[in-house]
Scaffold this active site. Structure first.
Site, PDB file in Angstrom:
ATOM      1  N   CYS A 133       0.837  -1.210   0.000  1.00  0.00           N
ATOM      2  CA  CYS A 133       0.000   0.000   0.000  1.00  0.00           C
ATOM      3  C   CYS A 133       0.867   1.252   0.000  1.00  0.00           C
ATOM      4  O   CYS A 133       1.371   1.671   1.048  1.00  0.00           O
ATOM      5  CB  CYS A 133      -0.911  -0.024   1.231  1.00  0.00           C
ATOM      6  N   CYS A 136      -0.477   4.151   2.106  1.00  0.00           N
ATOM      7  CA  CYS A 136      -0.291   3.998   3.562  1.00  0.00           C
ATOM      8  C   CYS A 136       1.169   4.270   3.952  1.00  0.00           C
ATOM      9  O   CYS A 136       1.438   4.930   4.945  1.00  0.00           O
ATOM     10  CB  CYS A 136      -0.626   2.582   4.027  1.00  0.00           C
ATOM     11  N   ASP A 137       2.101   3.722   3.170  1.00  0.00           N
ATOM     12  CA  ASP A 137       3.499   3.681   3.617  1.00  0.00           C
ATOM     13  C   ASP A 137       4.452   4.597   2.843  1.00  0.00           C
ATOM     14  O   ASP A 137       5.588   4.798   3.272  1.00  0.00           O
ATOM     15  CB  ASP A 137       4.016   2.234   3.525  1.00  0.00           C
TER      16      ASP A 137
END
Ligand code: NAP
Length: 307
Positions: A133, A136-137
């Site tokens: 992701c 997200c990261d």
């Protein structure tokens, strides 16, 4: 035990749109979602092919709007993870977080999850530099080198997104052609931070506490290399969340559920919509259309059940 006319399992664009249409038809309906409504779109940085948003919209903003709209028409959403769908006489029974729910019809909108690559180091270093992701990261990799594996829409779009943070993004693909939409490819090729590594597969992810490098192999020449990187984002396809059923249901070889054009599966009263369905085109716009179609078909089904 809760009982409803219709239960929707999964709150991505397909499930939320089924919920919107069912709520507007004043059906007795409940949507069960295991996490936050949104599905895979939540992990999509920017959506620019959903009609009506001429400026790209973030995936999370788009699904938040969908959820708000459906709730505005009375859709009830419970955060529950459905573990099993079974037959209970003429009804369907769902078991979710230890509770039981009954319904006359079920709309399965459980979507997909990322496929694992299955190479050494992938599991061990997940969350320690191995990610599925970018939204997200990605911010953890400011001014670092990252690697993206895959050549589909997700890999190429997210590689471009990662250039906001990383100083260089190597896109490693096993063939000499990308699968992603042409416009996305063009953007990747003209982005000076993206370097495409063709005909190459990753064979091992290395690192002690965090990812340090990835071993790669050129499939044409057989040459092996070690690429230093802080992060490795894997986008090698998806698999369906379709193993919930306590009974036989028709699916294709990869486990995607087969339906007719009204989204009816091989089991009476069970409909499937969105990415979990066996089909050619997995898009938000196809998911929402299928959600609407299923809600309409379920309405007819319930009317026919009532003498
Ligand atoms: P995908 O389209 O199935 O692409 C997977 C990619 O991973 C392919 O390029 C494939 O290579 C590669 N791959 C598969 N197994 C591999 C392995 N073992 N080793 C190395 N590479 C491997 O998956 P996706 O990109 O996650 O997309 C899933 C679906 O969502 C697709 O239908 C896609 O169109 C859709 N989607 C759409 C958008 C959009 O419209 N904006 C955005 C994201 C996703 P090959 O090409 O050689 O097969």
């Amino acid at each position: 035990m809760e009982k409803h006319d219709v239960i929707i399992v999964g709150g991505g664009p397909a499930g939320l749109t089924a919920g919107l249409y069912a709520a507007r038809s004043r059906m007795d309906i409940l949507l069960l979602e295991k996490l936050t409504p949104g599905g895979q779109v939540l992990t999509t940085a920017m959506v620019e092919n959903y009609p009506g948003f001429e400026e790209a919209i973030s995936g999370s903003d788009l699904v938040a709007k969908m959820e708000k709209q459906a709730r505005g028409f009375g859709l009830q959403v419970e955060i529950k993870s459905v573990e099993k769908i079974a037959q209970e006489g003429s009804l369907k029974k769902m078991i979710a977080d230890g509770e039981e729910y009954l319904s006359k019809a079920v709309i399965v909108a459980t979507g997909v999850e990322p496929k694992l690559l299955g190479i050494p180091g992938e599991k061990e270093l997940r969350g320690k530099g191995v990610s599925y992701c970018a939204t997200c990261d990605g911010p953890f990799f400011r001014d670092k080198e990252v690697v993206v594996i895959g050549g589909g829409d997700s890999a190429v779009e997210e590689a471009i997104y990662l250039t906001r943070f990383a100083k260089r993004v190597r896109l490693i693909h096993r063939r000499d052609q990308l699968r992603a939409a042409k416009i996305v490819q063009e953007r990747a090729f003209s982005n000076e931070k993206v370097e495409v590594v063709w005909d190459t597969v990753a064979t091992r992810i290395n690192g002690e506490q965090f990812v340090q490098s990835v071993d790669v192999k050129n499939v044409k020449t057989g040459r092996e290399d070690n690429v230093e990187t802080s992060g490795i984002f894997l986008y090698v396809g998806v698999k369906p969340n379709s193993d919930l059923f306590d009974f036989k249901i028709d699916a294709d070889q990869r486990g995607f559920l087969r339906t007719d054009e009204n989204m009816r599966t091989s089991v009476e009263g069970i409909y499937a919509v969105g990415d979990v369905r066996s089909k050619q085109l997995r898009q938000i716009v196809t998911a929402t259309g299928e959600g609407a179609t299923a809600a309409f078909a379920v309405q007819k089904y319930l009317e026919d059940l009532t003498p």
